[in-house]
Design a protein around this motif. Structure first.
Motif, mmCIF file in Angstrom:
data_model
loop_
_atom_site.group_PDB
_atom_site.id
_atom_site.type_symbol
_atom_site.label_atom_id
_atom_site.label_comp_id
_atom_site.label_asym_id
_atom_site.label_seq_id
_atom_site.Cartn_x
_atom_site.Cartn_y
_atom_site.Cartn_z
ATOM 1 N N VAL A 5 -13.834 2.497 2.542
ATOM 2 C CA VAL A 5 -12.849 3.098 3.445
ATOM 3 C C VAL A 5 -11.457 2.552 3.107
ATOM 4 O O VAL A 5 -11.153 1.396 3.413
ATOM 5 C CB VAL A 5 -13.175 2.800 4.925
ATOM 6 N N PRO A 6 -10.608 3.353 2.474
ATOM 7 C CA PRO A 6 -9.223 2.926 2.246
ATOM 8 C C PRO A 6 -8.427 3.021 3.549
ATOM 9 O O PRO A 6 -8.584 3.968 4.316
ATOM 10 C CB PRO A 6 -8.699 3.934 1.217
ATOM 11 N N VAL A 7 -7.571 2.015 3.813
ATOM 12 C CA VAL A 7 -6.722 2.021 5.008
ATOM 13 C C VAL A 7 -5.291 1.696 4.601
ATOM 14 O O VAL A 7 -5.055 1.013 3.610
ATOM 15 C CB VAL A 7 -7.216 1.020 6.072
ATOM 16 N N LYS A 8 -4.343 2.197 5.394
ATOM 17 C CA LYS A 8 -2.937 1.994 5.066
ATOM 18 C C LYS A 8 -2.189 1.391 6.257
ATOM 19 O O LYS A 8 -2.431 1.756 7.405
ATOM 20 C CB LYS A 8 -2.282 3.325 4.677
ATOM 21 N N ARG A 9 -1.278 0.480 5.957
ATOM 22 C CA ARG A 9 -0.395 -0.123 6.968
ATOM 23 C C ARG A 9 0.840 0.762 7.116
ATOM 24 O O ARG A 9 1.574 0.983 6.139
ATOM 25 C CB ARG A 9 -0.008 -1.538 6.526
ATOM 26 N N VAL A 10 1.065 1.265 8.318
ATOM 27 C CA VAL A 10 2.186 2.170 8.571
ATOM 28 C C VAL A 10 2.911 1.747 9.847
ATOM 29 O O VAL A 10 2.427 0.909 10.609
ATOM 30 C CB VAL A 10 1.708 3.638 8.723
ATOM 31 N N ILE A 11 4.062 2.346 10.104
ATOM 32 C CA ILE A 11 4.750 2.136 11.379
ATOM 33 C C ILE A 11 3.844 2.621 12.497
ATOM 34 O O ILE A 11 3.245 3.696 12.411
ATOM 35 C CB ILE A 11 6.087 2.909 11.411
ATOM 36 N N ASP A 12 3.721 1.823 13.549
ATOM 37 C CA ASP A 12 2.872 2.195 14.679
ATOM 38 C C ASP A 12 3.286 3.564 15.219
ATOM 39 O O ASP A 12 4.484 3.866 15.328
ATOM 40 C CB ASP A 12 2.983 1.147 15.777
ATOM 41 N N LYS A 20 17.733 4.162 7.812
ATOM 42 C CA LYS A 20 18.714 3.159 7.406
ATOM 43 C C LYS A 20 20.120 3.764 7.420
ATOM 44 O O LYS A 20 20.299 4.961 7.189
ATOM 45 C CB LYS A 20 18.393 2.653 5.998
ATOM 46 N N ALA A 21 21.111 2.904 7.666
ATOM 47 C CA ALA A 21 22.493 3.366 7.779
ATOM 48 C C ALA A 21 22.978 4.054 6.501
ATOM 49 O O ALA A 21 23.770 4.999 6.558
ATOM 50 C CB ALA A 21 23.412 2.189 8.117
ATOM 51 N N ASP A 27 14.022 2.377 8.139
ATOM 52 C CA ASP A 27 14.212 0.951 8.400
ATOM 53 C C ASP A 27 12.908 0.347 8.925
ATOM 54 O O ASP A 27 12.402 0.754 9.978
ATOM 55 C CB ASP A 27 15.334 0.774 9.431
ATOM 56 N N LEU A 28 12.352 -0.607 8.191
ATOM 57 C CA LEU A 28 11.095 -1.252 8.575
ATOM 58 C C LEU A 28 11.296 -2.647 9.144
ATOM 59 O O LEU A 28 10.327 -3.313 9.506
ATOM 60 C CB LEU A 28 10.160 -1.334 7.362
ATOM 61 N N ALA A 29 12.550 -3.093 9.239
ATOM 62 C CA ALA A 29 12.828 -4.450 9.720
ATOM 63 C C ALA A 29 12.482 -4.574 11.200
ATOM 64 O O ALA A 29 12.928 -3.772 12.030
ATOM 65 C CB ALA A 29 14.293 -4.800 9.486
ATOM 66 N N ASN A 30 11.690 -5.592 11.527
ATOM 67 C CA ASN A 30 11.310 -5.886 12.915
ATOM 68 C C ASN A 30 10.675 -4.689 13.627
ATOM 69 O O ASN A 30 10.881 -4.480 14.825
ATOM 70 C CB ASN A 30 12.535 -6.365 13.712
ATOM 71 N N LEU A 112 -20.318 6.953 -0.387
ATOM 72 C CA LEU A 112 -19.308 7.723 0.342
ATOM 73 C C LEU A 112 -17.979 6.989 0.311
ATOM 74 O O LEU A 112 -17.939 5.762 0.451
ATOM 75 C CB LEU A 112 -19.713 7.917 1.809
ATOM 76 N N VAL A 113 -16.912 7.745 0.112
ATOM 77 C CA VAL A 113 -15.568 7.226 0.343
ATOM 78 C C VAL A 113 -15.017 8.045 1.507
ATOM 79 O O VAL A 113 -14.927 9.267 1.425
ATOM 80 C CB VAL A 113 -14.647 7.372 -0.890
ATOM 81 N N ILE A 114 -14.692 7.368 2.605
ATOM 82 C CA ILE A 114 -14.150 8.051 3.780
ATOM 83 C C ILE A 114 -12.732 7.550 4.002
ATOM 84 O O ILE A 114 -12.504 6.349 4.142
ATOM 85 C CB ILE A 114 -14.999 7.783 5.042
ATOM 86 N N LEU A 115 -11.767 8.455 4.027
ATOM 87 C CA LEU A 115 -10.373 8.058 4.231
ATOM 88 C C LEU A 115 -9.667 9.079 5.115
ATOM 89 O O LEU A 115 -10.128 10.213 5.269
ATOM 90 C CB LEU A 115 -9.633 7.904 2.898
ATOM 91 N N GLY A 116 -8.571 8.662 5.719
ATOM 92 C CA GLY A 116 -7.800 9.571 6.558
ATOM 93 C C GLY A 116 -7.237 10.717 5.746
ATOM 94 O O GLY A 116 -6.921 10.556 4.570
ATOM 95 N N LYS A 117 -7.116 11.878 6.383
ATOM 96 C CA LYS A 117 -6.631 13.048 5.631
ATOM 97 C C LYS A 117 -5.185 12.881 5.180
ATOM 98 O O LYS A 117 -4.763 13.477 4.189
ATOM 99 C CB LYS A 117 -6.769 14.315 6.475
ATOM 100 N N GLN A 118 -4.397 12.049 5.916
ATOM 101 C CA GLN A 118 -3.011 11.813 5.537
ATOM 102 C C GLN A 118 -2.527 10.546 6.235
ATOM 103 O O GLN A 118 -3.140 10.086 7.199
ATOM 104 C CB GLN A 118 -2.120 12.985 5.930
ATOM 105 N N ALA A 119 -1.436 9.992 5.719
ATOM 106 C CA ALA A 119 -0.792 8.854 6.367
ATOM 107 C C ALA A 119 0.381 9.391 7.173
ATOM 108 O O ALA A 119 1.074 10.318 6.739
ATOM 109 C CB ALA A 119 -0.310 7.852 5.322
ATOM 110 N N ILE A 120 0.624 8.806 8.346
ATOM 111 C CA ILE A 120 1.652 9.358 9.216
ATOM 112 C C ILE A 120 3.064 8.978 8.780
ATOM 113 O O ILE A 120 4.034 9.450 9.374
ATOM 114 C CB ILE A 120 1.434 8.935 10.686
ATOM 115 N N ASP A 121 3.192 8.137 7.732
ATOM 116 C CA ASP A 121 4.545 7.814 7.271
ATOM 117 C C ASP A 121 5.076 8.840 6.280
ATOM 118 O O ASP A 121 6.191 9.328 6.403
ATOM 119 C CB ASP A 121 4.618 6.397 6.699
#
Length: 248
Positions: A5-12, A20-21, A27-30, A112-121
């Motif tokens: 199962v592949p997983v990805k770290r994304v903005i909540d 970004k300005a 912007d991923l800071a904090n 089996l490889v099960i992964l999300g259909k897309q990443a929300i980022d």
């Protein structure tokens, strides 16, 4: 049966992204980060297959910065058995992700490889399909229901007109849709146990994959503000306004 199962770290998903300005990206800071919601569904489905006695081992993998270990520990706390982090600070595009996952799959030999259909980022919706093509395995995308029967898996797919059911020979690739299941919350005892579960750290070079970007982001901008609506007194007034705006 082993499941990868592949997983990805994304903005909540509860956080509103900020541009970004200088318009070069988000912007991923904090900013609070979490597991991609579609990947949570994939982890949950793998765990359910293990609880049914169909799967024997669940391996989770993530490609990203060192902090992605937190995402992997979350998956381990949910019920996965071990984890692999392919550490890189680069923004890895879907094709490079698929190539790394291909190498991991060839090492691990999951049924089996099960992964999300897309990443929300980035919302690319490409990795699962690319992985299936690279491995030469059948794929069931946008899964609404998954049933394993012997050496085959039955996948009900969400399509525009309703549901389509496909039968795939194992080994296969499945991408999850929102209505497949409701992911569980990790209990405190399982969170503590997850700290001692094995987590291997690799690099893209270990798999012979070049992660150099093929695409260049020219600019990133906020979507335009929606204009206020217009109240009309009756149908005739509505038709007049539509003509005035050039849409009727």
């Amino acid at each position: 049966m082993k499941i990868l199962v592949p997983v990805k770290r994304v903005i909540d998903y509860n956080v509103k992204p900020r541009v970004k300005a200088d318009g070069t990206g988000v912007d991923l800071a904090n900013v609070k980060m979490s597991m991609n919601p579609f990947d949570e569904i994939a982890v949950e489905e793998a765990i359910r297959l293990k609880e049914k006695g169909i799967a024997t081992e669940i391996v989770v993998a993530s490609i990203g910065p060192a902090k992605a270990q937190e995402t992997l520990r979350t998956a381990l706390a949910m019920g996965a058995d071990r984890a692999i982090l392919v550490a890189t600070d680069d923004a890895v595009e879907p094709l490079a992700v698929a190539k790394i996952l291909k190498a991991i799959a060839e090492e691990e030999q999951p049924a089996l490889v099960i992964l999300g259909k897309q990443a929300i980022d980035d919302d690319s919706n490409q990795t699962g399909q690319m992985l299936a093509a690279l491995l030469g395995r059948p794929q069931g995308t946008f899964a609404n229901a998954v049933t394993v029967e012997g050496d085959k898996v039955i996948v009900a797919r969400e399509i525009d007109g309703g549901l389509e059911t496909v039968q795939l020979a194992l080994p296969a690739i499945i991408t999850t849709d929102l209505r497949l299941n409701q992911p569980r919350y990790a209990s405190l005892p399982n969170i503590m146990k997850a700290k001692s579960k094995p987590l291997a750290t690799k690099a893209p070079a270990d798999y012979g994959v070049d992660t150099a970007p093929r695409l260049r982001t020219v600019t990133v901008a906020e979507p335009p503000m929606r204009q206020a609506g217009i109240k009309v007194a009756d149908i005739d007034d509505l038709v007049g306004k539509l003509k005035e705006l050039g849409v009727a």
